[in-house]
Design an enzyme around this catalytic site. Sequence first.
Site, PDB file in Angstrom:
ATOM      1  N   GLU A  83      18.016 -18.389  11.911  1.00 64.28           N
ATOM      2  CA  GLU A  83      18.866 -19.363  11.210  1.00 64.28           C
ATOM      3  C   GLU A  83      18.623 -20.798  11.674  1.00 64.28           C
ATOM      4  O   GLU A  83      19.092 -21.726  11.025  1.00 64.28           O
ATOM      5  CB  GLU A  83      20.355 -18.980  11.341  1.00 64.28           C
ATOM      6  N   HIS A 106       9.433 -12.244  11.834  1.00 65.99           N
ATOM      7  CA  HIS A 106      10.311 -11.771  10.758  1.00 65.99           C
ATOM      8  C   HIS A 106      10.003 -12.650   9.550  1.00 65.99           C
ATOM      9  O   HIS A 106       9.769 -13.862   9.707  1.00 65.99           O
ATOM     10  CB  HIS A 106      11.767 -11.924  11.211  1.00 65.99           C
ATOM     11  N   GLY A 132      12.570  -6.647  21.856  1.00 66.64           N
ATOM     12  CA  GLY A 132      11.611  -7.196  22.809  1.00 66.64           C
ATOM     13  C   GLY A 132      11.574  -6.432  24.120  1.00 66.64           C
ATOM     14  O   GLY A 132      10.508  -6.274  24.724  1.00 66.64           O
ATOM     15  N   GLU A 193      19.317  -3.520   8.062  1.00 65.76           N
ATOM     16  CA  GLU A 193      20.355  -4.025   8.988  1.00 65.76           C
ATOM     17  C   GLU A 193      21.752  -3.865   8.392  1.00 65.76           C
ATOM     18  O   GLU A 193      22.703  -3.560   9.108  1.00 65.76           O
ATOM     19  CB  GLU A 193      20.082  -5.500   9.319  1.00 65.76           C
TER      20      GLU A 193
END
Length: 324
Positions: A83, A106, A132, A193
């Site tokens: 964002e 992404h 990660g 998600e």
Amino acid sequence: MELIRDADIDPAPLAGRRVAILGYGNQGRAQALNLHDSGIDVLVGLRGGSGSTLEAEAAGLSTAPIESAVATADVVMMLAPDEIHAALYREIEPHLREGAALGFSHGLSVRFGFIEPRVDLDVFMLAPKGPGTALRSLYAEGKGMLAAWAVGQDATGDARGIALAYGKAIGCARAGLIATSFAEEAEADLFNEQAVVWGAVPELLIAGFETLVAGGVSPELAYLECVGELKLLADLIEARGIAGMREVISNTAELGALLGGRRIVDDSVRESMAEVLTEVRAGKFAAELKLEEANGYPRLERARDENRVTLLEETYRRLSDAKS
Ligand SMILES: NC(=O)c1ccc[n+]([C@@H]2O[C@H](COP(=O)([O-])OP(=O)(O)OC[C@H]3O[C@@H](n4cnc5c(N)ncnc54)[C@H](OP(=O)(O)O)[C@@H]3O)[C@@H](O)[C@H]2O)c1
């Protein structure tokens, strides 16, 4: 589906080139360390006063302010939260070298127009399919994590080679690299998600726990049944697939799953999933994400506070304390 592996990849497109990793969070830390251990010249770009500077340097990495890291790099990897990519890109664009490569883990910020990369840049995605922490620990064990890769813009003719060499250097090609596009990866990831693993599954666990407790079952037993068994399920699916998982559970569990699973995940659930996918593709979620950031994350903060004080969380803590 073409799965590209280590042996298929030429490391030359990254040889002698510098990679700037912007952000030292979940992905930034793992990717920077894996690149470094693969012999790549890596520099971590951090904002002034970043608490991550000491941590990155203690791990043996070089750090620099974002602008100077970008100005000296051939490949710049955007590993700050999605964002803020629009603001971060505005800040770095004047410092990006002509013909440099801009990488993402992404597809969101390119797919939904947060960023419109300069036309002279190569733009690629190398998206590890997991957190990660696991990307780093798998690399350290000599293994890799599957990743999706894509080229968004090929200004120099090198974009594909750089994307694949990058996937090799962070260890993902040991498991395999799957070709996709920025749009496909972003849409599928956002859909999952919300509608499957990270959105729907935890809500299903919570609903099951609350239903059992309301029906007079102790919170501890309700937790063990509805939440505690998820890891067993995930391990079995990873090892054997869904059909194989069903074959190794008891007949009782298998028949219960057959009768109950489709009753709960019925046509109305599929209709809601289709709505989520339509909305994701229309950019509705991307707009929500931008708004949430612009307002200082009020919905996320409120939900975090509320989630910490539920009976389910208290039960989790009691059971964890009892185990330790
Ligand atoms: N989380 C995952 O496992 C995962 C998996 C696959 C793909 N991805 C993708 O990887 C990318 C990074 O995600 P992430 O979860 O790793 O991010 P993250 O952990 O939230 O990133 C934190 C890092 O970003 C820096 N940062 C935050 N705001 C910044 C700003 N305004 N300017 C400059 N730097 C800023 C932070 O700087 P400070 O150190 O100064 O606080 C910190 O180093 C995203 O595109 C995400 O979708 C993530």
